[in-house]
Design an enzyme around this catalytic site. Structure first.
Site, PDB file in Angstrom:
ATOM      1  N   HIS A  72       0.834  -1.210   0.000  1.00  0.00           N
ATOM      2  CA  HIS A  72       0.000   0.000   0.000  1.00  0.00           C
ATOM      3  C   HIS A  72       0.862   1.249   0.000  1.00  0.00           C
ATOM      4  O   HIS A  72       1.782   1.368   0.801  1.00  0.00           O
ATOM      5  CB  HIS A  72      -0.921   0.002   1.219  1.00  0.00           C
ATOM      6  CG  HIS A  72      -2.046  -0.953   1.077  1.00  0.00           C
ATOM      7  ND1 HIS A  72      -3.264  -0.603   0.563  1.00  0.00           N
ATOM      8  CD2 HIS A  72      -2.105  -2.280   1.320  1.00  0.00           C
ATOM      9  CE1 HIS A  72      -4.037  -1.658   0.504  1.00  0.00           C
ATOM     10  NE2 HIS A  72      -3.361  -2.697   0.962  1.00  0.00           N
ATOM     11  N   TYR A 200      -9.851   4.872   6.752  1.00  0.00           N
ATOM     12  CA  TYR A 200     -10.149   5.203   8.146  1.00  0.00           C
ATOM     13  C   TYR A 200     -11.282   6.225   8.107  1.00  0.00           C
ATOM     14  O   TYR A 200     -11.102   7.320   7.579  1.00  0.00           O
ATOM     15  CB  TYR A 200      -8.924   5.819   8.835  1.00  0.00           C
ATOM     16  CG  TYR A 200      -7.839   4.806   9.148  1.00  0.00           C
ATOM     17  CD1 TYR A 200      -6.972   4.357   8.159  1.00  0.00           C
ATOM     18  CD2 TYR A 200      -7.684   4.298  10.426  1.00  0.00           C
ATOM     19  CE1 TYR A 200      -5.975   3.425   8.444  1.00  0.00           C
ATOM     20  CE2 TYR A 200      -6.696   3.364  10.725  1.00  0.00           C
ATOM     21  CZ  TYR A 200      -5.849   2.931   9.727  1.00  0.00           C
ATOM     22  OH  TYR A 200      -4.871   2.009  10.012  1.00  0.00           O
ATOM     23  N   PRO A 290      -5.617  -0.723  18.584  1.00  0.00           N
ATOM     24  CA  PRO A 290      -5.232  -1.145  17.234  1.00  0.00           C
ATOM     25  C   PRO A 290      -5.179  -0.038  16.178  1.00  0.00           C
ATOM     26  O   PRO A 290      -4.565  -0.238  15.128  1.00  0.00           O
ATOM     27  CB  PRO A 290      -6.292  -2.187  16.866  1.00  0.00           C
ATOM     28  CG  PRO A 290      -7.431  -1.945  17.789  1.00  0.00           C
ATOM     29  CD  PRO A 290      -6.872  -1.352  19.033  1.00  0.00           C
ATOM     30  N   LYS A 294       0.084  -0.882  15.257  1.00  0.00           N
ATOM     31  CA  LYS A 294       1.477  -0.924  15.715  1.00  0.00           C
ATOM     32  C   LYS A 294       1.864  -2.190  16.479  1.00  0.00           C
ATOM     33  O   LYS A 294       3.047  -2.475  16.664  1.00  0.00           O
ATOM     34  CB  LYS A 294       1.767   0.291  16.615  1.00  0.00           C
ATOM     35  CG  LYS A 294       1.801   1.595  15.863  1.00  0.00           C
ATOM     36  CD  LYS A 294       3.053   1.715  15.020  1.00  0.00           C
ATOM     37  CE  LYS A 294       2.962   2.752  13.959  1.00  0.00           C
ATOM     38  NZ  LYS A 294       3.179   2.328  12.613  1.00  0.00           N
TER      39      LYS A 294
HETATM   40  P1  FAD Z   1       0.809 -12.903  20.929  1.00  0.00           P
HETATM   41  O1  FAD Z   1       0.514 -12.856  19.484  1.00  0.00           O
HETATM   42  O2  FAD Z   1      -0.310 -12.701  21.898  1.00  0.00           O
HETATM   43  O3  FAD Z   1       1.515 -14.289  21.217  1.00  0.00           O
HETATM   44  C1  FAD Z   1       1.723 -14.786  22.524  1.00  0.00           C
HETATM   45  C2  FAD Z   1       1.728 -16.305  22.482  1.00  0.00           C
HETATM   46  O4  FAD Z   1       2.018 -16.807  23.769  1.00  0.00           O
HETATM   47  C3  FAD Z   1       0.394 -16.886  22.072  1.00  0.00           C
HETATM   48  O5  FAD Z   1       0.558 -17.814  21.037  1.00  0.00           O
HETATM   49  C4  FAD Z   1      -0.135 -17.512  23.355  1.00  0.00           C
HETATM   50  O6  FAD Z   1      -0.969 -18.643  23.097  1.00  0.00           O
HETATM   51  C5  FAD Z   1       1.160 -17.898  24.048  1.00  0.00           C
HETATM   52  N1  FAD Z   1       1.050 -18.033  25.504  1.00  0.00           N
HETATM   53  C6  FAD Z   1       0.351 -17.254  26.359  1.00  0.00           C
HETATM   54  N2  FAD Z   1       0.488 -17.686  27.611  1.00  0.00           N
HETATM   55  C7  FAD Z   1       1.293 -18.775  27.568  1.00  0.00           C
HETATM   56  C8  FAD Z   1       1.797 -19.671  28.535  1.00  0.00           C
HETATM   57  N3  FAD Z   1       1.471 -19.521  29.834  1.00  0.00           N
HETATM   58  N4  FAD Z   1       2.600 -20.686  28.145  1.00  0.00           N
HETATM   59  C9  FAD Z   1       2.928 -20.846  26.840  1.00  0.00           C
HETATM   60  N5  FAD Z   1       2.466 -20.023  25.861  1.00  0.00           N
HETATM   61  C10 FAD Z   1       1.668 -18.998  26.219  1.00  0.00           C
HETATM   62  N6  FAD Z   1      -0.765  -5.252  15.247  1.00  0.00           N
HETATM   63  C11 FAD Z   1      -0.184  -4.746  14.119  1.00  0.00           C
HETATM   64  O7  FAD Z   1       1.039  -4.529  14.108  1.00  0.00           O
HETATM   65  N7  FAD Z   1      -0.885  -4.461  12.991  1.00  0.00           N
HETATM   66  C12 FAD Z   1      -2.233  -4.654  12.944  1.00  0.00           C
HETATM   67  O8  FAD Z   1      -2.840  -4.461  11.886  1.00  0.00           O
HETATM   68  C13 FAD Z   1      -2.894  -5.144  14.128  1.00  0.00           C
HETATM   69  N8  FAD Z   1      -4.225  -5.367  14.141  1.00  0.00           N
HETATM   70  C14 FAD Z   1      -4.783  -6.014  15.208  1.00  0.00           C
HETATM   71  C15 FAD Z   1      -6.120  -6.306  15.155  1.00  0.00           C
HETATM   72  C16 FAD Z   1      -6.716  -6.983  16.206  1.00  0.00           C
HETATM   73  C17 FAD Z   1      -8.180  -7.315  16.129  1.00  0.00           C
HETATM   74  C18 FAD Z   1      -5.933  -7.382  17.348  1.00  0.00           C
HETATM   75  C19 FAD Z   1      -6.552  -8.156  18.503  1.00  0.00           C
HETATM   76  C20 FAD Z   1      -4.596  -7.082  17.411  1.00  0.00           C
HETATM   77  C21 FAD Z   1      -4.014  -6.381  16.353  1.00  0.00           C
HETATM   78  N9  FAD Z   1      -2.660  -6.077  16.374  1.00  0.00           N
HETATM   79  C22 FAD Z   1      -2.091  -5.473  15.271  1.00  0.00           C
HETATM   80  C23 FAD Z   1      -1.835  -6.434  17.531  1.00  0.00           C
HETATM   81  C24 FAD Z   1      -1.059  -7.733  17.312  1.00  0.00           C
HETATM   82  O9  FAD Z   1      -1.917  -8.776  16.936  1.00  0.00           O
HETATM   83  C25 FAD Z   1      -0.275  -8.089  18.588  1.00  0.00           C
HETATM   84  O10 FAD Z   1       0.453  -6.967  18.998  1.00  0.00           O
HETATM   85  C26 FAD Z   1       0.667  -9.278  18.355  1.00  0.00           C
HETATM   86  O11 FAD Z   1      -0.054 -10.479  18.294  1.00  0.00           O
HETATM   87  C27 FAD Z   1       1.722  -9.377  19.461  1.00  0.00           C
HETATM   88  O12 FAD Z   1       2.517 -10.513  19.259  1.00  0.00           O
HETATM   89  P2  FAD Z   1       3.164 -11.286  20.502  1.00  0.00           P
HETATM   90  O13 FAD Z   1       3.924 -12.408  19.922  1.00  0.00           O
HETATM   91  O14 FAD Z   1       3.817 -10.321  21.396  1.00  0.00           O
HETATM   92  O15 FAD Z   1       1.914 -11.829  21.324  1.00  0.00           O
HETATM   93  C1  DHB Z   2      -5.491  -3.548  10.194  1.00  0.00           C
HETATM   94  C2  DHB Z   2      -5.741  -3.364  11.542  1.00  0.00           C
HETATM   95  C3  DHB Z   2      -5.562  -2.108  12.070  1.00  0.00           C
HETATM   96  O1  DHB Z   2      -5.768  -1.898  13.384  1.00  0.00           O
HETATM   97  C4  DHB Z   2      -5.154  -1.037  11.282  1.00  0.00           C
HETATM   98  O2  DHB Z   2      -5.023   0.192  11.838  1.00  0.00           O
HETATM   99  C5  DHB Z   2      -4.883  -1.248   9.950  1.00  0.00           C
HETATM  100  C6  DHB Z   2      -5.046  -2.518   9.397  1.00  0.00           C
HETATM  101  C7  DHB Z   2      -5.707  -4.894   9.605  1.00  0.00           C
HETATM  102  O3  DHB Z   2      -6.189  -5.787  10.335  1.00  0.00           O
HETATM  103  O4  DHB Z   2      -5.457  -5.055   8.413  1.00  0.00           O
END
Ligand code: FAD
Ligand code: DHB
Length: 388
Positions: A72, A200, A290, A294
């Site tokens: 994009h 947005y 979200p 980030k």
């Molecule tokens: P997580 O993805 O939460 O991974 C943690 C892992 O640890 C999981 O697999 C979990 O099962 C495991 N775990 C937990 N507890 C234990 C335990 N006790 N023992 C063993 N394993 C365990 N971010 C963006 O950058 N861009 C976006 O567009 C965006 N959109 C989003 C939209 C939505 C709807 C949501 C909910 C989030 C969005 N985010 C976005 C945020 C992003 O998804 C998270 O910041 C990201 O998943 C963080 O990664 P992580 O590996 O730190 O944590």
């Molecule tokens: C997406 C999620 C977001 O929160 C955003 O700001 C942009 C894109 C996505 O899920 O694609």
């Protein structure tokens, strides 16, 4: 079991940490409490900053992203019934890529397993001990057997609800927290794209966002009550709400809804992001609302820095980079917090706002849409601040 770095969590942070460590010749084992299928199917983030795209490609896990990711050049802002384009590529020479988080997760799991990095799925009762010694340990049950991994270091990559952050003794960490009085109802739908860019949308009924996953799969979100039950919304009611909030600026192709859910909104930071030989990365240390996308990008930025600090330790025996891990990553974390808070405040309805607040929001949107300086600030933060 014995390894150099024990990693808890197979989300983007844990998997990318293991991948970068493997490339640096450092051993790790990942423990994850969910199944591989669950991790690979969890629908979450979708937007990847320019540097993160480059890193995935340069480190050999970007083949599918290159082929299937949707690049994009910018975004569109809708307010007062008009679409305003902000072209990041023209403003800051960078863009963003839409590629589902679960696809990044699949690519990393596949690559790690092919290279023999152990990922133990479906563990239970994960616990850590001896964090302030030279031999911290991870305890858990796997295949019905109690297990223990002795490590040099632990990567706490277990997300916001994990066990790592709460395992740090009281008083050693400071938490900074803000809750928002709304959430997002998100859907994944088999429907044609609304526009070539993300939209947005600022609207009297509340914020809405159009994004996509492929030419035939769209992802849409709209602001809702923080405790909204997605089950109370029929598919027809969701499409009608989205049609209204996207402001009639574009046709809205509809289709079967494949998945729906509500995300609460929160800003949270832990300082420092380490204790003894435990290093927190990603959502276990911080979360953002979200808006602005980030979360996953910050998780990837944390583990890039952590992997470099670990590589420095194994090469030189020096602790200085590990000691400085939190100080190195927190400035980026706080800038992402500021940006996510700003995007959220700019675009959402707040419960006690008045006509003055609405006028101020529109003035700010208009400023972003018409001032190169303001648009550039948005573009620089959205496409990703420089990593080095
Ligand atoms: P997580 O993805 O939460 O991974 C943690 C892992 O640890 C999981 O697999 C979990 O099962 C495991 N775990 C937990 N507890 C234990 C335990 N006790 N023992 C063993 N394993 C365990 N971010 C963006 O950058 N861009 C976006 O567009 C965006 N959109 C989003 C939209 C939505 C709807 C949501 C909910 C989030 C969005 N985010 C976005 C945020 C992003 O998804 C998270 O910041 C990201 O998943 C963080 O990664 P992580 O590996 O730190 O944590
Ligand atoms: C997406 C999620 C977001 O929160 C955003 O700001 C942009 C894109 C996505 O899920 O694609």
């Amino acid at each position: 079991m014995r390894t150099q770095v024990g990693i808890i969590g197979a989300g983007p942070a844990g998997l990318m940490l293991a991948h970068l460590l493997r490339r640096a010749g450092i051993e790790s084992i990942i423990v994850e409490n969910r199944s591989r299928e669950y991790c690979e199917a969890r629908v979450r983030a979708g937007l990847i900053e320019q540097w993160a795209r480059d890193m995935l490609i340069e480190t050999g896990v970007g083949e599918r992203l290159k082929a299937e990711g949707l690049f994009h050049k910018g975004i569109k802002l809708q307010f007062d019934g008009v679409l305003h384009e902000i072209k990041f590529t023209e403003l800051v020479g960078k863009g963003t890529t839409i590629y589902g988080q679960q696809e990044v997760v699949k690519d990393l799991i596949d690559d790690l397993l092919r290279h023999g990095v152990p990922i133990l799925f479906e563990v239970s009762g994960t616990r850590v001990s001896d964090l302030d010694t030279k031999l911290p340990k991870i305890h858990f049950t796997h295949d019905g057997k109690a297990q223990q991994i002795e490590c040099d270091f632990i990567g706490g990559c277990d997300g916001f609800h994990g066990i790592c952050r709460p395992s740090v003794p009281d008083g050693k960490l400071t938490f900074y927290d803000r809750e928002y009085p709304f959430g997002w109802l998100g859907i994944l739908s088999e429907s044609a794209n609304v526009d070539e860019e993300l939209i947005y949308s600022y609207h009297d009924r509340g914020f809405a966002l159009y994004t996509q996953r492929s030419p035939t799969v769209s992802r849409l979100y709209f602001q809702c009550a923080p405790d909204e039950d997605a089950g109370n919304w029929t598919d027809e009611a969701i499409w009608e709400e989205l049609r209204l909030r996207l402001g009639g600026v574009c046709p809205l192709p509809t289709g079967p809804i494949l998945q729906k859910g509500v995300t609460p909104m929160r800003s949270f930071v832990t300082e420092p992001m380490q204790y003894g030989r435990l290093f927190l990365a990603g959502d276990s240390a911080h979360i953002v609302p979200p808006t602005g996308a980030k979360g996953m990008n910050l998780a990837l930025a944390d583990v890039l820095k952590l992997s470099r600090a670990l590589a420095h330790f194994y090469k030189t025996g020096q602790h200085d980079r590990l000691d400085g891990y939190s100080a190195e990553v927190l400035p980026r974390v706080w800038k992402a917090q500021r940006f996510s808070w700003w995007m959220t405040s700019l675009l959402h309805h707040f419960p006690h706002e008045n006509a003055f607040d609405r006028r101020r929001q529109v003035a700010e949107l208009d400023y972003v849409a018409t001032s190169r300086a303001a648009a550039m600030t948005l573009a620089e933060n959205y496409a990703g601040l420089p990593i080095d």
